[in-house]
Design a protein around this motif. Structure first.
Motif, PDB file in Angstrom:
ATOM      1  N   UNK A   2       0.850  -1.207   0.000  1.00  0.00           N
ATOM      2  CA  UNK A   2       0.000   0.000   0.000  1.00  0.00           C
ATOM      3  C   UNK A   2       0.879   1.249   0.000  1.00  0.00           C
ATOM      4  N   UNK A   3       2.045   1.134   0.581  1.00  0.00           N
ATOM      5  CA  UNK A   3       2.955   2.274   0.692  1.00  0.00           C
ATOM      6  C   UNK A   3       3.894   2.357  -0.500  1.00  0.00           C
ATOM      7  N   UNK A  12      -5.575  -2.376  -1.639  1.00  0.00           N
ATOM      8  CA  UNK A  12      -6.774  -1.739  -1.099  1.00  0.00           C
ATOM      9  C   UNK A  12      -7.954  -2.712  -1.065  1.00  0.00           C
ATOM     10  N   UNK A  13      -7.877  -3.774  -1.852  1.00  0.00           N
ATOM     11  CA  UNK A  13      -8.938  -4.785  -1.796  1.00  0.00           C
ATOM     12  C   UNK A  13      -8.960  -5.531  -0.472  1.00  0.00           C
ATOM     13  N   UNK A  35      -9.797  -5.352   7.642  1.00  0.00           N
ATOM     14  CA  UNK A  35      -9.410  -4.620   8.849  1.00  0.00           C
ATOM     15  C   UNK A  35     -10.542  -4.735   9.870  1.00  0.00           C
ATOM     16  N   UNK A  36     -10.271  -5.191  11.075  1.00  0.00           N
ATOM     17  CA  UNK A  36     -11.333  -5.283  12.082  1.00  0.00           C
ATOM     18  C   UNK A  36     -11.937  -3.910  12.381  1.00  0.00           C
ATOM     19  N   UNK A  49     -18.778   2.966   5.919  1.00  0.00           N
ATOM     20  CA  UNK A  49     -18.508   4.114   5.047  1.00  0.00           C
ATOM     21  C   UNK A  49     -17.015   4.412   5.012  1.00  0.00           C
ATOM     22  N   UNK A  50     -16.375   4.344   6.175  1.00  0.00           N
ATOM     23  CA  UNK A  50     -14.936   4.601   6.233  1.00  0.00           C
ATOM     24  C   UNK A  50     -14.179   3.616   5.343  1.00  0.00           C
ATOM     25  N   UNK A  51     -14.516   2.355   5.446  1.00  0.00           N
ATOM     26  CA  UNK A  51     -13.833   1.341   4.643  1.00  0.00           C
ATOM     27  C   UNK A  51     -14.088   1.558   3.150  1.00  0.00           C
ATOM     28  N   UNK A  52     -15.338   1.899   2.826  1.00  0.00           N
ATOM     29  CA  UNK A  52     -15.645   2.175   1.416  1.00  0.00           C
ATOM     30  C   UNK A  52     -14.816   3.346   0.902  1.00  0.00           C
ATOM     31  N   UNK A  53     -14.653   4.356   1.746  1.00  0.00           N
ATOM     32  CA  UNK A  53     -13.889   5.543   1.351  1.00  0.00           C
ATOM     33  C   UNK A  53     -12.417   5.205   1.145  1.00  0.00           C
ATOM     34  N   UNK A  54     -11.828   4.501   2.110  1.00  0.00           N
ATOM     35  CA  UNK A  54     -10.410   4.135   1.996  1.00  0.00           C
ATOM     36  C   UNK A  54     -10.172   3.299   0.739  1.00  0.00           C
ATOM     37  N   UNK A  55     -11.031   2.322   0.519  1.00  0.00           N
ATOM     38  CA  UNK A  55     -10.820   1.401  -0.600  1.00  0.00           C
ATOM     39  C   UNK A  55     -11.039   2.082  -1.945  1.00  0.00           C
TER      40      UNK A  55
END
Length: 849
Positions: free
Chosen positions: A432-433, A442-443, A448-449, A681-687
C-alpha cells in the motif's frame, strides 16, 4: 562596514554522521521511522525547529550528542533507518525494472512552488503540494525526473490574526543553512551560477539542490551580491510584489531554469510545465536550438512542441498570469528579434486571438501554443479548460479542443498518519505504501477489524483536539487575550464529538462561511447535548484578497461567541504540519466551492486515506470519487447564475445532509460501542479513494500518456540532424501559405426517408489549391441531435477520394450507417494531415462545409 559571512556546521561525532546524510535527503519526510529518529534526539527542540532535521542537528546540545553515542538502542535505530534509506535509493526501482532501455530518458518538471515539508517553506498551497507529491511519487517509482524551481528567501507569508480576527502577514527570512539544501559547486568549489538578461543588465542566480528521495530538485536563488538590491528581491517572496516583479520571477524560472539544466549538463528528453509560470522555458529552448543546432524558428518550434507538456490548474480566469504589452515589450523586445519573430507574431503566442492587438499576453495561452500535450487536473476541469480556452481553436467543437485531463493524486505515504500506517501495514501488507496505485492492496481493506479501525481513528481525533488546544492557547497569548480566555482554550472541542474539518485557501469561491449562513441553526446542531458536532478551520487568504480576509474574520468572530466558543476553532498559519493533523483527525471533510471553480482539490483525498469521509459539492475530484457509499454530495452538480440563490439552496442542502444523514449515522452506536454503519462508510472511502487518487497513479498516467510517447516522438524529429523536424516545419509552412485558398465547395447527401440499417451517402467537393489529397483529411462529423439541435456523442468518419475533377478540385464520398432512429445531424470538414504532426488540430486549420 563590510561583513564577511561564514557558516558553522554541526560537530557530529563520526558515529552519528548518518544523521547528517539522512537529514539532507527529504526521504525522511515520508519515512515515519526517520521522523521518529530525529524526534528522539530532543522532542522539544524538534517542535521548536518546525521539524527540520538540519536545523536540529545544528542546534542540539553537544552534550546530548555525546549521550547518543552511548545509547545502543538509538544507534541501532539510526543504523536501521540509514539502511532503509539506502535500500530505497539503490535497489532497483519500478521504472528500471519495467523500462531498462529508457535509462537515458530525462524529465524536467518546472514549478513556481514545491511543497515538500513544512520546514522548506517555498509553497503557498495546493499547486505546491501537488508538485511536491509529484516529485515524491516520481522518486518512489524511480522515474528519471528532475525538478526546477526558485528558492525564496521569505517564501509565502506567515499568518496571524489580530484581536478582531483580521489576517496579518509576516515574512520571516529563510535561513538556507538550516534547510535541507546544498549549493551546487564547480570543480573549484565555487557556486555554479546562471544568468538571465533583463533590460540593460544581467541577473545572476546560484543553484541549490534539494534531494527528494531519488529526485533532485534544483532551486535558483538571486539573493546574491552580484545583483542589485532590486534584483536580489526577485527570489524573496512567492507570489509577492507587482506584475513587474512577477515577470522577472517567471523569466528566471523559465529561461533561467533551462540554462540551469544546460549548466549542469542535464539534457531532458521532455519538459513538464506545471502551471503557466514557467512557460517562458519554451522560448529559451527555441532560441538555444536555433543558436546551437542551426535550426530556423519554425523547425526549433516543432522540436520544443513535441517534447513539452503543460498542466493547467486553475478554472478561474484571474488565476492565469497575464502581462501588459508594455511589460512584454520592455522585457522581450530584444529576445523575440533574436529568434526571428516579428513583434505581432511574438505577442500572438500569448493571445487567444493572435490578431487582437488589444489583448494582453497570457502565460497559459503561451503554454498551450508551444506544447503538444496539455491537461486539466480532473475530468470536470478538463471540460472547463476546454471551454475557457476554446477561442484558440475557435473552429473546433468544445469537446475536440485538445486539452485532456489527468486527475491529481496524493503521495499516500506522506499523508497517512503514523497510527493509520501501522494499521495498514498489519492488514494490507507493505505494498500500500510502495505501490499505492495497485488496487490489490486496497482490496484487503474489508479485512481490517472494525474495532481496530475505529480506535485508530479515535486516537487521531484525540490528537487533533490536543493539537488545536495547544495552537489556540498560543494564538490567544500572542494576541494578548484575557487570562480567562487563554485558560478556556484547554477546554475547547470534545475528543469524542463528530468533528468537521474545513482547511484550504480562503478564496471567496471556496465559500468558507457557507456553513455559518444560518448561525442559529448551526448553533443548535453543534450544541446538541446527545449528538454534539464541532468544526476545525484553517486557511490563508492572499494578502491582497480583502474579501477572503473578510471571510476569515467572519468565522473567527463567530467562533468567539459563547454558543460557538467550545465548538469552533480556527487554527492560524495553515501549513503542511497543520494539514497533517487535520486530515488525519477529522471525521468529515467539508468542501463547498462554487462549481465548477475547484479544478481538483486534493485535501479530501488525504482525509479519505486516513479514514475520514467527504461531504462536498460535486466539483473537482469528487465528481469522480463519489460513489454514493463513501461520503456525501451537496446537491447534484448544479451550476447557478444567481450566486445569492445558490448560497441559499446549497447551505440548506448542507444543513439537511448533516442533520438528517451524517450526524445520525455517526451516533448510531451498536451494542458493542461501535458505529458499524459509519465504519463501513470509512472502509468504502479508503478502498475507493486509495488506489484511484494516488500520486503514483497520476505520475504513471503522465509517464504513459506523455513522457514516454512524446520522448520517442521527439527523438524521431531529432534524428539525422533534425531531418524530420525540418520536413515537418517546411510542410507546415507550405500549408500555411495556401490554406486560405482551400475550401469545401459543396456538400450533398441521400437524406430523405432513411431507416435503421441503411446507409446515408454523403458527397463533398473540395478545392485544394495545390495541396495534395494525401495532405488533408476530409471527414464527416455526425451524431444524434439534442433538443438544441447540437450534435451529441459525435462520431467521425473519414471520407474517401472518389474523383479527381481537375483544376485542383476533388470529390469525396462516404456512407454513414443509420444505427438507430431519431434526429441526426452531420457536418463535413477538412484539415491538414501529416504523419509527424503531434496534434490532430492546429489553430485555424480546420474548414467546415
Amino acid at each position: 562596514m563590510k561583513i564577511r559571512s561564514y557558516t558553522v556546521l554541526p560537530s557530529l561525532p563520526a558515529r552519528l554522521q548518518p544523521l547528517s546524510r539522512i537529514s539532507y535527503n527529504t526521504w525522511w519526510s515520508w519515512s515515519r521511522d526517520a521522523i521518529e529518529l530525529f524526534r528522539r534526539i530532543d522532542p522539544d527542540l524538534w517542535e521548536e525547529v518546525n521539524h527540520s532535521p538540519v536545523e536540529m542537528l545544528g542546534r542540539v546540545d553537544q552534550k546530548r550528542l555525546e549521550e547518543l553515542i552511548k545509547d545502543r538502542s538509538f544507534l541501532a535505530f539510526m543504523d536501521r533507518v540509514e539502511s532503509d534509506m539506502n535500500d530505497y535509493l539503490y535497489q532497483q526501482s519500478w521504472f528500471d525494472g519495467a523500462y531498462p532501455d529508457r535509462r537515458r530518458d530525462s524529465i524536467a518538471y518546472f514549478s513556481a512552488e514545491f511543497g515538500i515539508h513544512e520546514s522548506i517553506p517555498i509553497y503557498s498551497g495546493g499547486l505546491g503540494i501537488l508538485a511536491g507529491d509529484h516529485l515524491k511519487s516520481a522518486s518512489d517509482l524511480g522515474l528519471p525526473l528532475v525538478g526546477v524551481g526558485l528558492l525564496y528567501r521569505q517564501g509565502y507569508f506567515r499568518q496571524y490574526l489580530n484581536a478582531d480576527g483580521w489576517q496579518q502577514e509576516t515574512y520571516p527570512q529563510n535561513d538556507f543553512s538550516n534547510m535541507p539544501v546544498k549549493l551546487e559547486l564547480d570543480k573549484s568549489g565555487n557556486p555554479i551560477k546562471i544568468s538571465v538578461d533583463l533590460p540593460g543588465r544581467q541577473v545572476f542566480a546560484q543553484i541549490w539542490r534539494c534531494q527528494v528521495g531519488r529526485v533532485p530538485l534544483y532551486l535558483m536563488d538571486a539573493d546574491i551580491p552580484e545583483n542589485s538590491h532590486a534584483d536580489r528581491m526577485i527570489t524573496h517572496q512567492l507570489y509577492g510584489g507587482d506584475w513587474e516583479m512577477r515577470i522577472k520571477q517567471e523569466i528566471l524560472l523559465g529561461i533561467g531554469g533551462v540554462r540551469l539544466l544546460h549548466m549542469l549538463r542535464i539534457r531532458p528528453t521532455v519538459y513538464h510545465i506545471n502551471e503557466g509560470h514557467s512557460a517562458f522555458l519554451a522560448l529559451e529552448r527555441i532560441r538555444l536550438l536555433m543558436e546551437n543546432r542551426g535550426l530556423n524558428m519554425h523547425e526549433a518550434r516543432e522540436i520544443v512542441k513535441s517534447s513539452t507538456c503543460f498542466t493547467t490548474h486553475t478554472p478561474v480566469p484571474a488565476g492565469n498570469d497575464v502581462f501588459a504589452i508594455d511589460l512584454m515589450d520592455k522585457y522581450f523586445g530584444d529576445f523575440y528579434k533574436q529568434i526571428g519573430f516579428t513583434r505581432d507574431e511574438f505577442l500572438g503566442l500569448g493571445r487567444q486571438d493572435p490578431f487582437d492587438k488589444t489583448e494582453q499576453f497570457c502565460m497559459t495561452v503561451l503554454a498551450l501554443r508551444l506544447t503538444s500535450w496539455s491537461n486539466g487536473v480532473s475530468e470536470l476541469h478538463g471540460d472547463v479548460a476546454r471551454k475557457m480556452w476554446k477561442k484558440i481553436w475557435k473552429e473546433l467543437p468544445i469537446d475536440e479542443v485538445p486539452i485532456k485531463h489527468i486527475t491529481n493524486g496524493i503521495h499516500t505515504p506522506s499523508w497517512v498518519s503514523q497510527d493509520m500506517a501501522q494499521l495498514y501495514n498489519r492488514y494490507l501488507g507493505p505494498d500500500w505504501k510502495r505501490m499505492p496505485h495497485d488496487k490489490r492492496s486496497w482490496e484487503r481493506v474489508p479485512s481490517i477489524p472494525d474495532a481496530e479501525l475505529w480506535r485508530t481513528h479515535e486516537r487521531r481525533r484525540e490528537r487533533l483536539v490536543a493539537f488545536a488546544r495547544r495552537r489556540l492557547k498560543s494564538q490567544l497569548e500572542k494576541r494578548g487575550a484575557m487570562k480567562s480566555d487563554i485558560m478556556a482554550a484547554a477546554e475547547v472541542l470534545d475528543p469524542e464529538a463528530l468533528t468537521i474539518g474545513f482547511a484550504r485557501r480562503f478564496a471567496t469561491y471556496k465559500r468558507g462561511t457557507l456553513i455559518a449562513r444560518n448561525p442559529a441553526r448551526l448553533a443548535r446542531m453543534l450544541n446538541d447535548e446527545h449528538k454534539p458536532v464541532q468544526i476545525v478551520l484553517a486557511g490563508k487568504a492572499h494578502p491582497k484578497d480583502t474579501h477572503g480576509k473578510e471571510f476569515i474574520k467572519r468565522m473567527v468572530q463567530l467562533a468567539s461567541k459563547p454558543e460557538f466558543r467550545h465548538r469552533i476553532v480556527f487554527i492560524e498559519d495553515y501549513d503542511i504540519n497543520v494539514a497533517q493533523y487535520i486530515v488525519a483527525g477529522v471525521d468529515v471533510w467539508l468542501n463547498n466551492p462554487r462549481r465548477p471553480l475547484e479544478a481538483s482539490g486534493t485535501s479530501g483525498m488525504k482525509v479519505a486515506a486516513n479514514g475520514g469521509l467527504n461531504l462536498s459539492i460535486l466539483d473537482g475530484w469528487w465528481v469522480e470519487g463519489f460513489n454514493g457509499s463513501n461520503g456525501w454530495a451537496i446537491g447534484h452538480g448544479e451550476e447557478y447564475d444567481d450566486l445569492e440563490y445558490q448560497d441559499e439552496v446549497e447551505s440548506e442542502a448542507l444543513y439537511n445532509v448533516l442533520e438528517k444523514e451524517i450526524v445520525p449515522l455517526f451516533y448510531n452506536i451498536s451494542s458493542d460501542g461501535l458505529p458499524r454503519e459509519w465504519i463501513q462508510y470509512m472502509k468504502n472511502s479508503i478502498q475507493s479513494v486509495g488506489q484511484q487518487f494516488s500520486a503514483t497513479r497520476m505520475a504513471m498516467d503522465y509517464l504513459h500518456r506523455f513522457y514516454m510517447p512524446h520522448s520517442d516522438y521527439s527523438k524521431v524529429l531529432k534524428a539525422n540532424n533534425y531531418e524530420q523536424a525540418r520536413v515537418l516545419a517546411a510542410w507546415k509552412d507550405s500549408i500555411g501559405q495556401r490554406w486560405n485558398d482551400v475550401g469545401i465547395e459543396s456538400v450533398s447527401d441521400s437524406s430523405g426517408e432513411l431507416r435503421v440499417g441503411e446507409l446515408m451517402q454523403i458527397e463533398a467537393v473540395v478545392k485544394l489549391a495545390g495541396i495534395k489529397p494525401e495532405e488533408v483529411i476530409v471527414e464527416v462529423y455526425h451524431g444524434g441531435l439534442d433538443l438544441a439541435g447540437e450534435i451529441k456523442q459525435r462520431r467521425l468518419v473519414q471520407m474517401g477520394l472518389v474523383e479527381i475533377m481537375g483544376d485542383g478540385r476533388y470529390r469525396y464520398k462516404v456512407g454513414i450507417p443509420c444505427a438507430y432512429s431519431g434526429r441526426h445531424g452531420y457536418a463535413v470538414r477538412m484539415r491538414p494531415m501529416h504523419e509527424r504532426m503531434s496534434q490532430m488540430f492546429e489553430p485555424g486549420w480546420v474548414i467546415w462545409g
